[in-house]
Scaffold this motif. Structure first.
Motif, PDB file in Angstrom:
ATOM      1  N   GLY A   1       0.803  -1.208   0.000  1.00  0.00           N
ATOM      2  CA  GLY A   1       0.000   0.000   0.000  1.00  0.00           C
ATOM      3  C   GLY A   1       0.836   1.258   0.000  1.00  0.00           C
ATOM      4  O   GLY A   1       2.055   1.219   0.130  1.00  0.00           O
ATOM      5  N   PHE A   2       0.146   2.367  -0.168  1.00  0.00           N
ATOM      6  CA  PHE A   2       0.782   3.671  -0.163  1.00  0.00           C
ATOM      7  C   PHE A   2      -0.236   4.704   0.303  1.00  0.00           C
ATOM      8  O   PHE A   2      -1.435   4.416   0.385  1.00  0.00           O
ATOM      9  CB  PHE A   2       1.335   4.032  -1.545  1.00  0.00           C
ATOM     10  CG  PHE A   2       0.301   4.144  -2.629  1.00  0.00           C
ATOM     11  CD1 PHE A   2      -0.251   5.377  -2.968  1.00  0.00           C
ATOM     12  CD2 PHE A   2      -0.132   3.025  -3.322  1.00  0.00           C
ATOM     13  CE1 PHE A   2      -1.204   5.487  -3.972  1.00  0.00           C
ATOM     14  CE2 PHE A   2      -1.081   3.121  -4.327  1.00  0.00           C
ATOM     15  CZ  PHE A   2      -1.616   4.352  -4.653  1.00  0.00           C
ATOM     16  N   THR A   3       0.261   5.881   0.616  1.00  0.00           N
ATOM     17  CA  THR A   3      -0.604   6.979   1.035  1.00  0.00           C
ATOM     18  C   THR A   3      -0.712   7.984  -0.095  1.00  0.00           C
ATOM     19  O   THR A   3       0.298   8.419  -0.641  1.00  0.00           O
ATOM     20  CB  THR A   3      -0.049   7.671   2.287  1.00  0.00           C
ATOM     21  OG1 THR A   3       0.072   6.697   3.324  1.00  0.00           O
ATOM     22  CG2 THR A   3      -0.958   8.797   2.747  1.00  0.00           C
ATOM     23  N   ARG A   4      -1.945   8.312  -0.439  1.00  0.00           N
ATOM     24  CA  ARG A   4      -2.236   9.303  -1.473  1.00  0.00           C
ATOM     25  C   ARG A   4      -3.152  10.354  -0.865  1.00  0.00           C
ATOM     26  O   ARG A   4      -4.277  10.042  -0.474  1.00  0.00           O
ATOM     27  CB  ARG A   4      -2.915   8.644  -2.661  1.00  0.00           C
ATOM     28  CG  ARG A   4      -3.353   9.637  -3.728  1.00  0.00           C
ATOM     29  CD  ARG A   4      -4.457   9.098  -4.607  1.00  0.00           C
ATOM     30  NE  ARG A   4      -4.026   8.034  -5.473  1.00  0.00           N
ATOM     31  CZ  ARG A   4      -4.862   7.099  -5.935  1.00  0.00           C
ATOM     32  NH1 ARG A   4      -6.126   7.087  -5.576  1.00  0.00           N
ATOM     33  NH2 ARG A   4      -4.430   6.167  -6.738  1.00  0.00           N
ATOM     34  N   LEU A   5      -2.663  11.573  -0.741  1.00  0.00           N
ATOM     35  CA  LEU A   5      -3.486  12.674  -0.203  1.00  0.00           C
ATOM     36  C   LEU A   5      -4.126  12.303   1.134  1.00  0.00           C
ATOM     37  O   LEU A   5      -5.340  12.421   1.307  1.00  0.00           O
ATOM     38  CB  LEU A   5      -4.563  13.075  -1.207  1.00  0.00           C
ATOM     39  CG  LEU A   5      -4.075  13.512  -2.592  1.00  0.00           C
ATOM     40  CD1 LEU A   5      -5.245  13.737  -3.522  1.00  0.00           C
ATOM     41  CD2 LEU A   5      -3.218  14.753  -2.483  1.00  0.00           C
ATOM     42  N   ASN A   6      -3.345  11.807   2.068  1.00  0.00           N
ATOM     43  CA  ASN A   6      -3.821  11.406   3.402  1.00  0.00           C
ATOM     44  C   ASN A   6      -4.807  10.247   3.366  1.00  0.00           C
ATOM     45  O   ASN A   6      -5.606  10.075   4.285  1.00  0.00           O
ATOM     46  CB  ASN A   6      -4.450  12.600   4.141  1.00  0.00           C
ATOM     47  CG  ASN A   6      -3.439  13.689   4.371  1.00  0.00           C
ATOM     48  OD1 ASN A   6      -2.297  13.410   4.707  1.00  0.00           O
ATOM     49  ND2 ASN A   6      -3.848  14.924   4.172  1.00  0.00           N
TER      50      ASN A   6
ATOM     51  N   TYR B   1     -10.642  11.515  -6.502  1.00  0.00           N
ATOM     52  CA  TYR B   1     -10.328  10.492  -5.508  1.00  0.00           C
ATOM     53  C   TYR B   1     -11.372  10.526  -4.395  1.00  0.00           C
ATOM     54  O   TYR B   1     -11.708  11.597  -3.889  1.00  0.00           O
ATOM     55  CB  TYR B   1      -8.956  10.740  -4.884  1.00  0.00           C
ATOM     56  CG  TYR B   1      -7.802  10.620  -5.851  1.00  0.00           C
ATOM     57  CD1 TYR B   1      -7.729   9.579  -6.756  1.00  0.00           C
ATOM     58  CD2 TYR B   1      -6.770  11.544  -5.833  1.00  0.00           C
ATOM     59  CE1 TYR B   1      -6.656   9.471  -7.631  1.00  0.00           C
ATOM     60  CE2 TYR B   1      -5.697  11.439  -6.701  1.00  0.00           C
ATOM     61  CZ  TYR B   1      -5.653  10.399  -7.603  1.00  0.00           C
ATOM     62  OH  TYR B   1      -4.594  10.281  -8.459  1.00  0.00           O
ATOM     63  N   PRO B   2     -11.868   9.365  -3.993  1.00  0.00           N
ATOM     64  CA  PRO B   2     -12.766   9.350  -2.829  1.00  0.00           C
ATOM     65  C   PRO B   2     -11.988   9.700  -1.564  1.00  0.00           C
ATOM     66  O   PRO B   2     -10.762   9.607  -1.532  1.00  0.00           O
ATOM     67  CB  PRO B   2     -13.272   7.912  -2.781  1.00  0.00           C
ATOM     68  CG  PRO B   2     -12.370   7.123  -3.647  1.00  0.00           C
ATOM     69  CD  PRO B   2     -11.651   8.059  -4.565  1.00  0.00           C
ATOM     70  N   LYS B   3     -12.686  10.109  -0.557  1.00  0.00           N
ATOM     71  CA  LYS B   3     -12.026  10.553   0.686  1.00  0.00           C
ATOM     72  C   LYS B   3     -11.645   9.393   1.600  1.00  0.00           C
ATOM     73  O   LYS B   3     -10.790   9.522   2.444  1.00  0.00           O
ATOM     74  CB  LYS B   3     -12.941  11.524   1.425  1.00  0.00           C
ATOM     75  CG  LYS B   3     -13.295  12.737   0.574  1.00  0.00           C
ATOM     76  CD  LYS B   3     -13.275  14.003   1.348  1.00  0.00           C
ATOM     77  CE  LYS B   3     -13.672  15.205   0.537  1.00  0.00           C
ATOM     78  NZ  LYS B   3     -12.879  15.503  -0.602  1.00  0.00           N
ATOM     79  N   GLU B   4     -12.288   8.251   1.449  1.00  0.00           N
ATOM     80  CA  GLU B   4     -12.017   7.123   2.345  1.00  0.00           C
ATOM     81  C   GLU B   4     -10.823   6.302   1.855  1.00  0.00           C
ATOM     82  O   GLU B   4     -10.394   6.416   0.717  1.00  0.00           O
ATOM     83  CB  GLU B   4     -13.255   6.234   2.468  1.00  0.00           C
ATOM     84  CG  GLU B   4     -13.628   5.471   1.206  1.00  0.00           C
ATOM     85  CD  GLU B   4     -14.533   6.253   0.242  1.00  0.00           C
ATOM     86  OE1 GLU B   4     -14.829   5.709  -0.823  1.00  0.00           O
ATOM     87  OE2 GLU B   4     -14.917   7.393   0.548  1.00  0.00           O
ATOM     88  N   ASN B   5     -10.301   5.475   2.746  1.00  0.00           N
ATOM     89  CA  ASN B   5      -9.237   4.548   2.382  1.00  0.00           C
ATOM     90  C   ASN B   5      -9.771   3.557   1.357  1.00  0.00           C
ATOM     91  O   ASN B   5     -10.979   3.279   1.332  1.00  0.00           O
ATOM     92  CB  ASN B   5      -8.726   3.821   3.618  1.00  0.00           C
ATOM     93  CG  ASN B   5      -8.007   4.768   4.560  1.00  0.00           C
ATOM     94  OD1 ASN B   5      -7.507   5.818   4.164  1.00  0.00           O
ATOM     95  ND2 ASN B   5      -7.950   4.407   5.826  1.00  0.00           N
TER      96      ASN B   5
END
Length: 175
Positions: A6-11, A156-160
């Protein structure tokens, strides 16, 4: 070969739960011509340059034809196929574990070692693999030519997200 992760995209956390394969280089004009029987590239003349001027439909058709060819030759197992990566798969491979803006850090001025850009390309494409690869060995994910992704474009959706593939339809494909 890319391990799940995984990675982090825009928090936002993006998790890819399945391993996958991705080409080490962009598809070359020679590879595309061998399968599609034509070379649509504007910067033709060197079979090791990336193919460009390819529509999404052309890119997907290339993947389907390559799958048939490799399956008929017994080179890929049943159930495997060549396809465009999802946007998340592409970004994960491009980041190569980095948490910075680019796979090579946060300083765009360092990009010249990793990418052909407007500033260093002399207005033309270049043979694949000439620049430094990212930490996972992928070349030219920054610069040279754009890459198509499987997904339709959407905010992008806001959720993980777990294994995101984008919306079922939209106006544009991701590149």
């Amino acid at each position: 070969f890319v391990k799940a992760g995984g990675f982090t995209r825009l928090n936002q956390q993006v998790i890819l739960s399945r391993d996958y394969w991705l080409g080490k280089y962009e598809v070359t004009q020679g590879e595309f011509s061998a399968i599609a029987g034509r070379n649509p590239s504007h910067f033709a003349g060197d079979s090791n340059r990336p193919v460009e001027k390819v529509s999404f439909v052309d890119a997907a058709a290339y993947c389907a034809s390559l799958t048939r060819q490799q399956r008929d030759a017994g080179r890929i197992p049943p159930g495997y196929e060549y396809r465009l990566p999802t946007e998340a798969e592409w970004e994960y491979a491009c980041r190569a574990g980095a948490t910075t803006q680019f796979s090579f850090g946060d300083n765009p001025d360092a990009g010249g070692d990793y990418a052909w850009t407007e500033e260093n390309s002399d207005g033309t494409t270049h043979p694949v693999g000439q620049k430094t690869p990212n930490a996972w060995g992928f070349h030219d994910l920054h610069g040279n030519v754009w890459e198509w992704c499987h997904d339709w474009f959407a905010e992008y959706p806001k959720e993980n997200l777990m294994d995101p593939v984008g919306p079922a339809s939209s106006k544009f494909k991701v590149f």
